[in-house]
Write a protein that holds these residues in place. Structure first.
Motif, PDB file in Angstrom:
ATOM      1  N   ALA A 533       6.771  -5.141   8.362  1.00  0.00           N
ATOM      2  CA  ALA A 533       6.212  -3.919   7.570  1.00  0.00           C
ATOM      3  C   ALA A 533       7.199  -2.821   8.002  1.00  0.00           C
ATOM      4  O   ALA A 533       7.667  -2.123   7.454  1.00  0.00           O
ATOM      5  N   LEU A 534       7.473  -3.044   9.583  1.00  0.00           N
ATOM      6  CA  LEU A 534       8.361  -1.847  10.006  1.00  0.00           C
ATOM      7  C   LEU A 534       9.790  -1.834   9.573  1.00  0.00           C
ATOM      8  O   LEU A 534      10.425  -0.835   9.121  1.00  0.00           O
ATOM      9  N   ARG A 535      10.409  -3.363   9.154  1.00  0.00           N
ATOM     10  CA  ARG A 535      11.796  -3.274   8.650  1.00  0.00           C
ATOM     11  C   ARG A 535      11.676  -2.795   7.274  1.00  0.00           C
ATOM     12  O   ARG A 535      12.724  -2.100   6.738  1.00  0.00           O
ATOM     13  N   GLN A 536      10.577  -3.142   6.575  1.00  0.00           N
ATOM     14  CA  GLN A 536      10.693  -2.539   5.001  1.00  0.00           C
ATOM     15  C   GLN A 536      10.846  -0.939   5.066  1.00  0.00           C
ATOM     16  O   GLN A 536      11.526  -0.331   4.390  1.00  0.00           O
ATOM     17  N   HIS A 537       9.835  -0.410   5.871  1.00  0.00           N
ATOM     18  CA  HIS A 537      10.251   1.156   5.900  1.00  0.00           C
ATOM     19  C   HIS A 537      11.426   1.652   6.727  1.00  0.00           C
ATOM     20  O   HIS A 537      12.148   2.665   5.851  1.00  0.00           O
ATOM     21  N   SER A 557       5.860   6.493  -5.672  1.00  0.00           N
ATOM     22  CA  SER A 557       5.380   5.194  -6.114  1.00  0.00           C
ATOM     23  C   SER A 557       4.396   4.669  -5.040  1.00  0.00           C
ATOM     24  O   SER A 557       3.852   3.548  -5.075  1.00  0.00           O
ATOM     25  N   GLY A 558       4.108   5.292  -4.007  1.00  0.00           N
ATOM     26  CA  GLY A 558       3.195   5.067  -3.106  1.00  0.00           C
ATOM     27  C   GLY A 558       3.607   4.351  -1.867  1.00  0.00           C
ATOM     28  O   GLY A 558       2.773   3.657  -1.041  1.00  0.00           O
ATOM     29  N   THR A 559       4.834   3.660  -2.048  1.00  0.00           N
ATOM     30  CA  THR A 559       5.437   2.792  -0.777  1.00  0.00           C
ATOM     31  C   THR A 559       5.686   3.398   0.332  1.00  0.00           C
ATOM     32  O   THR A 559       6.121   2.552   1.407  1.00  0.00           O
ATOM     33  N   GLU A 567       1.115  -4.163   1.598  1.00  0.00           N
ATOM     34  CA  GLU A 567       0.526  -3.634   0.330  1.00  0.00           C
ATOM     35  C   GLU A 567       0.363  -2.105   0.320  1.00  0.00           C
ATOM     36  O   GLU A 567       0.262  -1.290   1.337  1.00  0.00           O
ATOM     37  N   VAL A 568       0.434  -1.439  -0.723  1.00  0.00           N
ATOM     38  CA  VAL A 568       0.557  -0.337  -0.839  1.00  0.00           C
ATOM     39  C   VAL A 568      -0.804   0.457  -0.772  1.00  0.00           C
ATOM     40  O   VAL A 568      -2.163  -0.354  -1.165  1.00  0.00           O
ATOM     41  N   VAL A 569      -0.999   1.462   0.153  1.00  0.00           N
ATOM     42  CA  VAL A 569      -2.133   2.253   0.482  1.00  0.00           C
ATOM     43  C   VAL A 569      -2.099   3.503  -0.330  1.00  0.00           C
ATOM     44  O   VAL A 569      -1.328   4.239   0.113  1.00  0.00           O
ATOM     45  N   ARG A 570      -2.786   3.643  -1.433  1.00  0.00           N
ATOM     46  CA  ARG A 570      -2.918   4.947  -2.132  1.00  0.00           C
ATOM     47  C   ARG A 570      -3.734   6.041  -1.366  1.00  0.00           C
ATOM     48  O   ARG A 570      -4.883   6.283  -1.447  1.00  0.00           O
ATOM     49  N   ASN A 571      -2.853   6.868  -0.812  1.00  0.00           N
ATOM     50  CA  ASN A 571      -3.246   7.774   0.116  1.00  0.00           C
ATOM     51  C   ASN A 571      -2.298   8.968   0.274  1.00  0.00           C
ATOM     52  O   ASN A 571      -1.229   8.897   0.749  1.00  0.00           O
ATOM     53  N   THR A 572      -2.817   9.914  -0.257  1.00  0.00           N
ATOM     54  CA  THR A 572      -1.972  11.426  -0.056  1.00  0.00           C
ATOM     55  C   THR A 572      -3.018  12.471   0.236  1.00  0.00           C
ATOM     56  O   THR A 572      -4.252  12.455  -0.186  1.00  0.00           O
TER      57      THR A 572
END
Length: 587
Positions: A533-537, A557-559, A567-572
C-alpha cells in the motif's frame, strides 16, 4: 487662656486636614466626571491630565495618597512618557480573535482588578464587566499522549475569569497604589487544547499570524497565555509566538504573581528582574492602562501552510535552524559507489541531495497508541525502491500527455526530479527547531493520525503527507484535519491509507483498562502497514512529481485514498467548493 492656647493648634490642624480632604475628594470626583462624560478616546486623555493633577496636588501637600472607606488612592502616574505605547488591535482583529478591551486593570494571582471609575461601587451602579471562557476545554497533560483518551481526562474546563473592583484591603502595595503601564500592552489568550502542538498551531498561531501579516496586530504587545491552574507553558508556545511578538510569551499566572516581600513605593519603579523579557519595562508589571482578553475556541480551516512557511523563514533568517548533517546520504558499494558518494557530498545542501527522494516516517517508539508496528520492515523496503525507473516513466508520460516537458527540478540525468531515495524515521517533539529544519526538506511524511502530521505545514510546495488511519477510524473525524486543511491551500498533497483488516490492528496500551475512554478505541490502535500500500502511494507521488494538475488527476480518480488492500476509499472533505475539484491553477 492657657487651656485655650493649647487647643488652638489642634483646631488649626483639624481645619487644614479638612480642607485637604475636601480638595482631594473634589479632585477624585473631577476624574470620575471626566471619565464618564467623555468619549472613550477623550477619556484616556482626560484621565492622564487629571491623574497628573492629582499627583501634583499630593506632591505639593506632601501626601502619598489616602484611602477613604473602600475607595483606593487616586490614580497614580503611568509609565515614563519616553515609552511609545503599542497600538490597539484593529477592530477586525478584535473580532477574529474573540477579544474585549479593558482599561486601568491590575492582575493579581490570575484575578483581574478594575480601577475604572465606571465600575467603582462608590461612584457607579454599573455592573462589573465579565469575560466568559467556560466553553474552553483543555487536554490533560500527561506522559501518555492525549488526555482525552482517559475517562477522567476529557472535557476539562478552564476556570471562570474573575473580574472585581479594587478595594482598600489589597494585599500588596502595587495594588493599593497602582502605576498603570502604558508601555506593556498585554493580549491575554485562552485557547482550546493548549497543550497539543497541532491544536495551538491550527487555532491560535495561524490566526495571530494572519492578523500580524495584515498589519492588524502590533508585535510590541505582550502575549499572555491563560494556562489552567497556572500550569507552565508547553515548549512549543515560545517558538510560535516569538516569531510574531517582540516581548516573550508568559503565562497569566506568572505575569500576575505577587511581588516577594514588601513592595516598593508606588512612585518608585521596582528593581529590574534579570531575564524578564515579557514586559517592555524590563521588570515585573501587573497594572496596565489597557489590556485585551481574547478567546480562541476553534481550529482554522486554511492558512496553515502560509503560517508554517513564515515560521520557517523567521528562524532560518536568524540562523536558528540546525544543520541536518548527512542524514539523507545514500551509500553505495564498490568503486562506482565510492565515486557516487563523493558526488553526493558535493551536491548535498540542507540535509540531503536535490535529487534524493526524501521520505520521513514519524516514529512513535514508546507510544501507548498509534505506532506503526512494522516500521523497520517498511524502512528497509522503502530504501530499496527503484525511484529512477519510476521517475523516468512518469516524466515521459507527462510529456506525452501535455505535449511538453512540465516544470520540475532538473537533475543531472534528465528532467525527472529524483534519481535515488532515502527513507528515515524521526521522533518529532524532542528538538523543535530540528523538526522544522527536517520538515523543510522532506518530500514525503508518513504518519499515523496525530500531531506529527502538522509538520506537513512546513514542507516544501509539491511535497506529500501520507496519513495512516487506524482500524475503523472515523472518516468524518479524519476530514476535519489534514485532508481538509491541506486541500484548501493545495501546497502539500494529501494521501491516506485506511487500515480495514483487523489483523493489521493491535490494541493500544490502555484499551482494556477502566480508565480508558471507549469511544477512542479506534483512534488509539497500533497499525501494521503492508508495504504494497505504501509502495503504491510512493510510486504515484513520484509520478506526480510535485505538479498540482497531476495530483488533481489522481485526486479525481480517488486513488489518493486507499485501504491497505489497495482498494479506493471514496472520501473527500467538505471544502465549500474550494477544493481540488475546482482547481484550475498552474500545472
Amino acid at each position: 487662656m492657657a487651656l485655650g492656647n493649647r487647643r488652638q493648634p489642634a483646631a488649626i490642624i483639624s481645619a487644614v486636614t479638612a480642607v485637604a480632604a475636601a480638595a482631594a475628594a473634589a479632585t477624585v470626583m473631577m476624574i470620575a466626571a471626566l471619565l464618564v462624560l467623555s468619549s472613550d478616546a477623550d477619556a484616556a486623555t482626560a484621565a492622564t491630565a487629571a491623574t497628573a493633577a492629582v499627583a501634583d496636588d499630593y506632591s505639593r501637600r506632601g501626601l502619598r495618597g489616602t484611602e477613604n472607606g473602600n475607595h483606593p488612592a487616586a490614580l497614580t502616574p503611568s509609565s515614563p512618557p519616553s515609552c511609545e505605547p503599542p497600538n490597539q488591535l484593529d477592530p477586525k482583529a478584535v473580532f477574529n480573535l474573540g477579544c474585549r478591551r479593558f482599561k486601568w486593570m491590575c492582575i493579581d494571582q490570575q484575578q483581574f482588578i478594575t480601577y475604572d471609575p465606571r465600575y467603582s461601587p462608590g461612584q457607579s451602579t454599573e455592573r462589573l464587566p465579565y469575560f466568559d471562557v467556560r466553553d474552553i476545554v483543555y487536554n490533560w497533560p500527561n506522559p501518555w499522549g492525549n488526555g482525552d483518551k482517559f475517562e477522567r481526562g476529557r472535557d476539562l474546563r478552564i476556570g471562570p475569569v474573575v473580574i472585581r473592583a479594587n478595594t482598600s484591603q489589597e494585599a500588596s502595595e502595587d495594588l493599593r497604589h497602582p502605576v498603570f503601564s502604558k508601555c506593556t500592552f498585554p493580549i491575554i489568550i485562552w485557547q482550546r487544547w493548549m497543550f497539543n502542538v497541532g491544536e495551538v498551531f491550527e487555532a491560535s498561531y495561524v490566526r495571530l499570524f494572519e492578523e500580524f501579516a495584515a498589519g492588524r496586530i502590533d508585535p510590541r504587545m505582550t502575549p499572555v497565555m491563560g494556562t489552567p491552574h497556572g500550569l507552565r507553558l508547553p515548549a512549543f508556545m515560545p517558538l510560535f509566538f516569538s516569531s510574531i511578538f517582540e516581548p516573550e510569551v508568559i503565562t497569566l499566572a506568572d505575569i500576575s504573581q505577587r511581588p516577594p516581600g514588601p513592595h516598593t513605593r508606588h512612585d518608585t519603579a521596582p528593581l529590574p528582574t534579570p531575564g524578564n523579557n515579557s514586559t517592555r519595562e524590563g521588570y515585573p508589571v501587573r497594572c496596565f492602562e489597557k489590556l485585551y482578553l481574547c478567546k480562541i475556541k476553534n481550529r482554522k480551516d486554511d492558512g496553515h501552510c502560509a503560517a508554517g512557511q513564515y515560521l520557517l523563514r523567521h528562524y532560518e533568517g536568524r540562523g536558528r535552524l540546525p544543520a541536518l548533517g548527512g542524514i539523507f546520504s545514500v551509500s553505495r558499494m564498490g568503486q562506482e559507489g565510492k565515486e557516487e558518494q563523493e558526488e553526493e557530498e558535493n551536491e548535498e545542501g540542507e540535509g540531503g541531495l536535490e535529487d534524493t527522494f526524501k521520505v520521513v516516517f514519524a516514529s512513535r517508539p514508546n507510544a501507548t497508541g498509534r505506532a506503526i508496528l512494522n516500521e523497520e520492515e517498511l524502512l528497509e523496503a522503502c530504501n530499496q525502491l527503484d525511484v529512477k525507473r519510476v521517475a523516468v516513466a512518469a516524466d515521459s508520460a507527462a510529456a506525452r500527455r501535455h505535449g511538453r516537458m512540465l516544470a520540475s527540478r532538473k537533475g543531472r540525468h534528465g528532467s525527472f526530479p529524483r534519481r535515488r531515495i532515502k527513507c528515515i524515521s524521526h521522533v518529532f517533539g524532542h528538538d523543535l527547531l530540528y523538526d522544522l529544519a527536517l520538515a523543510k526538506v522532506t518530500d514525503v511524511l508518513v504518519a499515523t493520525h496525530g500531531a506529527a502530521g502538522y509538520h506537513s505545514f512546513y514542507m516544501p510546495a509539491g511535497s506529500s503527507l501520507v496519513e495512516i488511519l487506524p482500524y475503523k477510524f472515523s472518516t468524518q473525524w479524519a476530514n476535519l484535519y489534514y485532508a481538509r486543511m491541506l486541500e484548501y491551500e493545495k501546497k502539500v498533497f494529501y494521501w491516506s491509507i485506511w487500515i480495514t483488516d483487523p489483523a493489521n490492528s493491535r490494541e493500544s496500551s490502555f484499551e482494556n483498562t477502566t480508565v480508558f475512554r471507549p469511544e477512542f478505541v479506534h483512534r488509539e490502535r497500533h497499525v501494521t502497514l503492508p508495504w504494497a500500500a505504501l509502495r503504491q502511494h510512493l510510486r504515484e507521488i513520484l509520478k506526480v512529481a510535485g505538479r498540482p494538475m497531476s495530483y488533481k488527476e489522481v485526486y479525481m480518480s480517488g486513488t489518493h485514498s486507499i485501504t491497505e488492500k489497495l482498494e479506493v476509499v471514496r472520501n473527500t472533505p467538505d471544502t465549500g467548493g474550494m477544493g481540488w475539484a475546482s482547481y484550475n491553477g498552474p500545472t
